[in-house]
Design an enzyme around this catalytic site. Sequence first.
Site: not given
Ligand code: REX
Length: 412
Positions: A98, A157, A195, A335
């Site tokens: 992100s 999920a 978010y 992040t």
């Molecule tokens: C996707 C799943 C996480 C990750 C996500 N990533 O929304 C975006 C991002 C691009 O960077 N967002 C974060 C996975 C919130 C930000 O802004 O810092 N999690 C993992 C799962 C959970 O699969 N069941 O941790 O690799």
Amino acid sequence: MVSATVGRSAVLGAVVLSLLAVPAQAAPGTAHTRAAAALPAPDTAGLRSVLRSAVAQGAPGAMARVDDHGTVYKEVRGLADRGTRRGIGTGDRFRVGSVTKSFSAVVLLQLADAHKLSLDAPVNRYLPGLLPDDRITVRHVLSHRSGLYDYTNDMFAKSVSGFEAVRDKVFTYRQLVNLSLKKKRTNAPGAAYAYSNTNFVVAGMLIEKLTGHSVRTEYQNRIFKPLKLNDTFYVHPDTKLPGTYTRGYLTPDTKGAALVDSTRQTVSWAQSAGAIISSAHDLNTFYSALLGGRLMSSARLAEMERWTKVNSTTAYGLGLRRRTLSCGTSVYGHTGTVQGYYTYAFTSKDGKRSLTAVANTSNNATVLNTMAGTLESAFCGKKKASGTTRERTVSERHFERYEDIAPSVARD
Ligand code: REX
């Protein structure tokens, strides 16, 4: 003591000398002097200890790079590649997740500067019929206040099977938006922060519609090339990282199961919300330029820094996070979480001290929270010696529980 600390890191001697001379020689009252005096020296021993903990908690490797007024501090621990056992390097490229959102926001704010976009116009003015509510504005989208449901909640999920199902997929933006629109919106337009990756998929659509070019072209022409970010790429839907990179290892949901090498993927599920590849050097250069006012007008930067409260320590602007550390210092950046990579990339208010820290695992909240400690070490300096380990503040404990970084973690 300062020279001993600096000497442990790979730093150019001449730059070190000039840095050490700053407090004595710089003209009093300049912004440079004030900023240098305001922040204590980075705590490199603290950084090393954070990285050591992250590796002990399951990350194959972790690294951090601080750029402070031209002085560079680099720290590494563990492996970039579990197969070859190559050690992680601070020059390695990685998936920034992100952090991409800041790049997308910069492009849109530049378009606002050029009067091609109004932040308070409905998204549907530029993308007729895309969203089901004409009241959702560009500003709502960039500040996560649109209420558009985050389709990644369902997609991931189950972390490993969810990832494997999309690893090679190529989505259109519209398919991703449609996944979101199948679900009830989380709030009325503008009413609350929630978010959602959907917002920055819409941002990508806006960029492409308004410029007539791909986001890749716009990132390159407006940011990568002018800032000479030679380690930074948008290769979607290619699955490979160019050059020397850290591999990423996804932590399965099942306790004790082997890490999954998640390096190769299209990241099509994120695109303009999360598919950029970069390096610590380049992210530090980027946020330094952004907060230093070199990427948009000061009026537009002020819009980017209109904050919506997220929790007691975090606020969100337009594609930009603000975090207030235990020492009271606020830092600005983003992040990132994509499978196998956790990134923290933040800079000081004047952009003159920047930190990028990466652990090459994800879906491991312990590592994620530990890595937040790199911000404390980089910007707050050494912790006061008060006998044993300092008690964490209420806000630090709150932060640990409510970091809005991944679907598995409560968002607020
Ligand atoms: C996707 C799943 C996480 C990750 C996500 N990533 O929304 C975006 C991002 C691009 O960077 N967002 C974060 C996975 C919130 C930000 O802004 O810092 N999690 C993992 C799962 C959970 O699969 N069941 O941790 O690799």
